[in-house]
Design a protein around this motif. Structure first.
Motif, PDB file in Angstrom:
ATOM      1  N   MET A   1      -1.788   7.652 -16.224  1.00  0.00           N
ATOM      2  CA  MET A   1      -3.120   6.868 -15.827  1.00  0.00           C
ATOM      3  C   MET A   1      -4.712   7.380 -15.004  1.00  0.00           C
ATOM      4  SD  MET A   1      -3.902   3.302 -14.864  1.00  0.00           S
ATOM      5  CE  MET A   1      -3.427   3.043 -12.910  1.00  0.00           C
ATOM      6  N   ASP A   2      -5.214   7.871 -15.843  1.00  0.00           N
ATOM      7  CA  ASP A   2      -6.408   8.594 -14.824  1.00  0.00           C
ATOM      8  C   ASP A   2      -7.270   7.223 -13.707  1.00  0.00           C
ATOM      9  OD1 ASP A   2      -5.579  11.150 -15.414  1.00  0.00           O
ATOM     10  OD2 ASP A   2      -7.854  11.415 -15.784  1.00  0.00           O
ATOM     11  N   SER A   3      -7.552   7.607 -12.528  1.00  0.00           N
ATOM     12  CA  SER A   3      -7.890   6.938 -11.914  1.00  0.00           C
ATOM     13  C   SER A   3      -9.486   7.630 -11.721  1.00  0.00           C
ATOM     14  CB  SER A   3      -7.564   6.704 -10.293  1.00  0.00           C
ATOM     15  OG  SER A   3      -6.743   7.621  -9.912  1.00  0.00           O
ATOM     16  N   PRO A   4     -10.365   6.799 -12.488  1.00  0.00           N
ATOM     17  CA  PRO A   4     -12.173   7.749 -12.001  1.00  0.00           C
ATOM     18  C   PRO A   4     -12.371   7.984 -11.128  1.00  0.00           C
ATOM     19  CG  PRO A   4     -11.746   5.544 -13.472  1.00  0.00           C
ATOM     20  CD  PRO A   4     -10.559   6.032 -12.929  1.00  0.00           C
ATOM     21  N   SER A   5     -12.670   6.528  -9.888  1.00  0.00           N
ATOM     22  CA  SER A   5     -12.680   6.076  -8.852  1.00  0.00           C
ATOM     23  C   SER A   5     -11.739   6.355  -7.925  1.00  0.00           C
ATOM     24  CB  SER A   5     -13.723   5.130  -8.949  1.00  0.00           C
ATOM     25  OG  SER A   5     -13.028   4.449  -9.447  1.00  0.00           O
ATOM     26  N   SER A   6     -11.424   7.946  -7.863  1.00  0.00           N
ATOM     27  CA  SER A   6     -10.285   7.788  -6.883  1.00  0.00           C
ATOM     28  C   SER A   6     -10.572   7.592  -5.421  1.00  0.00           C
ATOM     29  CB  SER A   6      -9.548   9.001  -7.055  1.00  0.00           C
ATOM     30  OG  SER A   6     -10.314  10.581  -6.769  1.00  0.00           O
ATOM     31  N   ALA A   7     -10.195   7.602  -4.403  1.00  0.00           N
ATOM     32  CA  ALA A   7     -10.455   7.388  -2.658  1.00  0.00           C
ATOM     33  C   ALA A   7     -10.289   8.924  -2.780  1.00  0.00           C
ATOM     34  CB  ALA A   7      -9.617   7.288  -1.959  1.00  0.00           C
ATOM     35  N   ALA A   8     -10.423  10.096  -3.675  1.00  0.00           N
ATOM     36  CA  ALA A   8     -10.416  11.480  -3.086  1.00  0.00           C
ATOM     37  C   ALA A   8     -11.842  11.291  -3.225  1.00  0.00           C
ATOM     38  CB  ALA A   8      -9.064  12.441  -3.480  1.00  0.00           C
ATOM     39  N   SER A   9     -12.735  11.208  -4.298  1.00  0.00           N
ATOM     40  CA  SER A   9     -13.927  11.472  -4.704  1.00  0.00           C
ATOM     41  C   SER A   9     -15.153  11.739  -3.657  1.00  0.00           C
ATOM     42  CB  SER A   9     -14.118  10.623  -5.617  1.00  0.00           C
ATOM     43  OG  SER A   9     -14.955   8.952  -5.711  1.00  0.00           O
ATOM     44  N   SER A  10     -15.814  12.122  -4.098  1.00  0.00           N
ATOM     45  CA  SER A  10     -16.812  12.053  -2.856  1.00  0.00           C
ATOM     46  C   SER A  10     -18.147  11.240  -2.783  1.00  0.00           C
ATOM     47  CB  SER A  10     -16.857  13.323  -1.572  1.00  0.00           C
ATOM     48  OG  SER A  10     -17.227  14.331  -2.603  1.00  0.00           O
ATOM     49  N   SER A  11     -18.009  10.139  -3.603  1.00  0.00           N
ATOM     50  CA  SER A  11     -19.485   9.259  -3.895  1.00  0.00           C
ATOM     51  C   SER A  11     -20.111   8.938  -2.840  1.00  0.00           C
ATOM     52  CB  SER A  11     -18.387   8.289  -4.981  1.00  0.00           C
ATOM     53  OG  SER A  11     -17.566   7.474  -4.065  1.00  0.00           O
ATOM     54  N   THR A  12     -21.158   8.300  -3.084  1.00  0.00           N
ATOM     55  CA  THR A  12     -22.495   8.189  -2.090  1.00  0.00           C
ATOM     56  C   THR A  12     -21.458   6.633  -1.684  1.00  0.00           C
ATOM     57  OG1 THR A  12     -23.068   7.382  -3.945  1.00  0.00           O
ATOM     58  CG2 THR A  12     -23.861   9.263  -2.682  1.00  0.00           C
ATOM     59  N   LYS A  13     -21.490   5.719  -2.574  1.00  0.00           N
ATOM     60  CA  LYS A  13     -20.673   4.755  -1.869  1.00  0.00           C
ATOM     61  C   LYS A  13     -18.919   4.840  -1.562  1.00  0.00           C
ATOM     62  CE  LYS A  13     -19.868   0.125  -3.631  1.00  0.00           C
ATOM     63  NZ  LYS A  13     -18.272  -0.092  -2.791  1.00  0.00           N
ATOM     64  N   LYS A  14     -19.066   3.880  -0.508  1.00  0.00           N
ATOM     65  CA  LYS A  14     -17.920   3.673   0.197  1.00  0.00           C
ATOM     66  C   LYS A  14     -16.947   2.864  -1.237  1.00  0.00           C
ATOM     67  CE  LYS A  14     -18.481   3.605   4.945  1.00  0.00           C
ATOM     68  NZ  LYS A  14     -18.052   2.622   5.583  1.00  0.00           N
ATOM     69  N   MET A  15     -15.446   3.358  -0.970  1.00  0.00           N
ATOM     70  CA  MET A  15     -14.480   3.283  -1.906  1.00  0.00           C
ATOM     71  C   MET A  15     -14.411   1.612  -1.372  1.00  0.00           C
ATOM     72  SD  MET A  15     -13.363   4.623  -4.207  1.00  0.00           S
ATOM     73  CE  MET A  15     -11.832   3.922  -4.666  1.00  0.00           C
ATOM     74  N   PRO A  16     -13.813   0.226  -1.938  1.00  0.00           N
ATOM     75  CA  PRO A  16     -14.285  -0.495  -1.598  1.00  0.00           C
ATOM     76  C   PRO A  16     -12.598  -1.129  -1.260  1.00  0.00           C
ATOM     77  CG  PRO A  16     -13.551  -0.634  -4.078  1.00  0.00           C
ATOM     78  CD  PRO A  16     -13.879   0.269  -3.920  1.00  0.00           C
ATOM     79  N   ILE A  17     -12.789  -1.739  -0.255  1.00  0.00           N
ATOM     80  CA  ILE A  17     -11.528  -1.657   0.784  1.00  0.00           C
ATOM     81  C   ILE A  17     -10.077  -2.729   0.521  1.00  0.00           C
ATOM     82  CG2 ILE A  17     -11.626  -2.223   2.623  1.00  0.00           C
ATOM     83  CD1 ILE A  17      -9.892  -0.725   4.621  1.00  0.00           C
ATOM     84  N   THR A  18      -9.281  -2.529   0.205  1.00  0.00           N
ATOM     85  CA  THR A  18      -8.042  -3.478  -0.107  1.00  0.00           C
ATOM     86  C   THR A  18      -7.427  -4.394   0.706  1.00  0.00           C
ATOM     87  OG1 THR A  18      -7.701  -2.248  -2.195  1.00  0.00           O
ATOM     88  CG2 THR A  18      -6.127  -3.823  -1.691  1.00  0.00           C
ATOM     89  N   ILE A  19      -7.765  -5.568   0.852  1.00  0.00           N
ATOM     90  CA  ILE A  19      -6.913  -6.161   1.676  1.00  0.00           C
ATOM     91  C   ILE A  19      -5.373  -7.204   0.762  1.00  0.00           C
ATOM     92  CG2 ILE A  19      -6.576  -8.216   3.881  1.00  0.00           C
ATOM     93  CD1 ILE A  19     -10.200  -7.258   3.917  1.00  0.00           C
ATOM     94  N   ILE A  20      -4.146  -6.491   1.622  1.00  0.00           N
ATOM     95  CA  ILE A  20      -3.247  -7.537   1.102  1.00  0.00           C
ATOM     96  C   ILE A  20      -2.795  -8.241   2.390  1.00  0.00           C
ATOM     97  CG2 ILE A  20      -0.662  -7.410   0.130  1.00  0.00           C
ATOM     98  CD1 ILE A  20      -1.759  -4.196  -0.473  1.00  0.00           C
ATOM     99  N   VAL A  21      -2.580  -9.754   2.301  1.00  0.00           N
ATOM    100  CA  VAL A  21      -3.296 -10.563   2.905  1.00  0.00           C
ATOM    101  C   VAL A  21      -1.220 -10.915   3.016  1.00  0.00           C
ATOM    102  CG1 VAL A  21      -3.395 -12.847   3.457  1.00  0.00           C
ATOM    103  CG2 VAL A  21      -4.878 -11.894   2.559  1.00  0.00           C
ATOM    104  N   ILE A  22      -0.478 -11.096   3.742  1.00  0.00           N
ATOM    105  CA  ILE A  22       0.845 -11.274   3.574  1.00  0.00           C
ATOM    106  C   ILE A  22       1.080 -11.978   4.537  1.00  0.00           C
ATOM    107  CG2 ILE A  22       3.216 -10.500   4.352  1.00  0.00           C
ATOM    108  CD1 ILE A  22       2.565  -7.820   2.906  1.00  0.00           C
ATOM    109  N   GLY A  23       2.600 -13.657   4.281  1.00  0.00           N
ATOM    110  CA  GLY A  23       2.846 -14.082   5.656  1.00  0.00           C
ATOM    111  C   GLY A  23       3.462 -14.683   5.392  1.00  0.00           C
ATOM    112  N   MET A  24       3.863 -15.687   6.362  1.00  0.00           N
ATOM    113  CA  MET A  24       5.401 -16.837   6.015  1.00  0.00           C
ATOM    114  C   MET A  24       4.888 -17.962   5.759  1.00  0.00           C
ATOM    115  SD  MET A  24       7.958 -15.710   7.649  1.00  0.00           S
ATOM    116  CE  MET A  24       8.428 -15.133   9.084  1.00  0.00           C
TER     117      MET A  24
END
Ligand SMILES: Nc1nc2c(ncn2[C@@H]2O[C@H](COP(=O)(O)OP(=O)(O)O)[C@@H](O)[C@H]2O)c(=O)[nH]1
Ligand SMILES: [Mg+2]
Length: 370
Positions: A1-24
């Motif tokens: 699968m292609d990722s059109p907006s990869s983290a490596a691309s140098s677009s002007t808008k910052k990539m969103p950041i993913t927060i994985i919420v883990i805990g007991m």
């Protein structure tokens, strides 16, 4: 699968950041997600996050998820169909959902330009996500597409005993080394119990050892330190190294206290991700594509072998069940679709994944064997 907006691309808008919420279970993950959700909504201008609920068993979530595992998979049905108890049920739901995770990623990537944060709420029982193949695949898949950080939620009032504190930290440590992602320790419920004791123990292992010594059961009949006590003393030296790799914040998901500090830690983690994780990105992405493909093929193979057995047992019905190429248009690509509630005008749409496995003719929306 292609990722059109990869983290490596140098677009002007910052990539969103993913927060994985883990805990007991009960640490307050879902409440925390709701709290950071409302915080982001209250910003000027508001920056609504994109939220995924991965807990199939939860009856109520305090936020509106954009993608909810419960829209695709019915936990009660899965338990019934596969004869499973609660934990096996949740795990199986997660496995089934993971086979469709490429669709989820597509939906998330489509939104990459308009959101700043993607939030994953995970099942109540921590080990279902952290020690399952599906959890690892989902984590890798997300982390190879977007900058990602783990928020490890701790039930602060329940970790005031040194031994409990240590086991919680060891658990966090194991997740850090497993995911290798930027990691934020979130001491939750500070409205009930401030987290300064924890900060003290983390900054100075002697302080922790002193707390340990004052707890009962740390000396045997001869007044010698017990085995457990010596073990925990040595462990505190090991953990000292681990603490250096973390960011720590105290929050109250109830009052909203500390949420700003949490986002400061998230933003700092982005840099960490870019510096340390990005170089590994290409490799990670290849792994992701491979494991998503494998998990699809594996479930497809199992389905096909189930069908073969069905056919053997019931040749009469099998003769009627032939693939008609004219029907193909109807089925499209025959996949179960992940629902993006934020775009779908029909939010309650529900696809019963378990029926497909039993091959109930008309109701089946899996691709048929050609
Ligand atoms: N006092 C207090 N209670 C909280 C806080 N966060 C969560 N809770 C409570 O902890 C319980 C478990 O929360 P929940 O979000 O369902 O936990 P999860 O299983 O980790 O998702 C609920 O009763 C919440 O109301 C907090 O910051 N302070
Ligand atoms: Mg929850």
């Amino acid at each position: 699968m292609d990722s059109p907006s990869s983290a490596a691309s140098s677009s002007t808008k910052k990539m969103p950041i993913t927060i994985i919420v883990i805990g007991m279970a009960g640490a307050g993950k879902s409440t925390f997600v709701q709290r950071i959700n409302s915080y982001l909504h209250s910003q000027n201008p508001p920056t609504p996050p994109y939220i995924l609920n991965l807990d199939p068993a939860v009856t109520h979530v305090p936020y509106e998820a954009n993608i909810d595992i419960r829209d695709t998979i019915n936990y009660q049905e899965v338990m019934k169909q596969y004869n499973l108890g609660p934990n096996g049920g949740i795990l199986t739901c997660l496995n089934l959902f993971t086979t469709k995770f490429d669709q989820v990623l597509d939906l998330v990537e489509k939104r990459a330009d308009s959101v700043d944060y993607v939030i994953l709420d995970t099942p109540g029982q921590i080990e279902i996500f952290t020690w399952s193949a599906s959890g690892a695949i989902i984590t890798d898949a997300v982390a190879s597409s977007l900058p990602t950080v783990v928020a490890y939620i701790i039930d602060t009032p329940r970790t005031t005993a040194p031994a409990t504190f240590m086991s919680n930290m060891l658990y966090a440590c194991s997740i850090l080394y497993k995911t290798k992602l930027p990691f934020i320790l979130v001491f939750n419920k500070t409205d009930v119990q401030p987290h300064d004791f924890a900060l003290g123990w983390m900054a100075d292992f002697e302080e922790f050892q002193a707390a340990l010594a004052t707890h009962s059961g740390t000396r045997d009949a001869e007044g010698e330190p017990t085995y457990m006590n010596s073990l925990m003393n040595s462990m505190s030296l090991v953990l000292d190294e681990f603490y250096k790799n973390l960011k720590t914040v105290g929050v109250s998901s109830m009052t909203g206290d500390g949420v700003k500090d949490f986002f400061a830690a998230v933003d700092a983690s982005r840099e960490e991700y870019e510096k340390e994780y990005l170089p590994e990105l290409q490799k990670a992405r290849q792994r992701r594509d491979k494991s998503l493909q494998e998990v699809k093929e594996d479930s497809m193979n199992r389905l096909l072998s189930d069908l073969a057995i069905d056919r053997e047992k019931n040749p009469a019905a099998a003769a009627l069940d032939r693939w008609d190429p004219d029907e193909e248009g109807e089925d499209d690509d025959g996949d179960i679709n992940i629902i993006d509630r934020s775009e779908d005008p029909w939010p309650g749409q529900y696809v019963d994944l378990t029926r497909a496995r039993r091959h109930e003719g008309q109701g089946s929306n899996w691709p048929r064997p050609g």
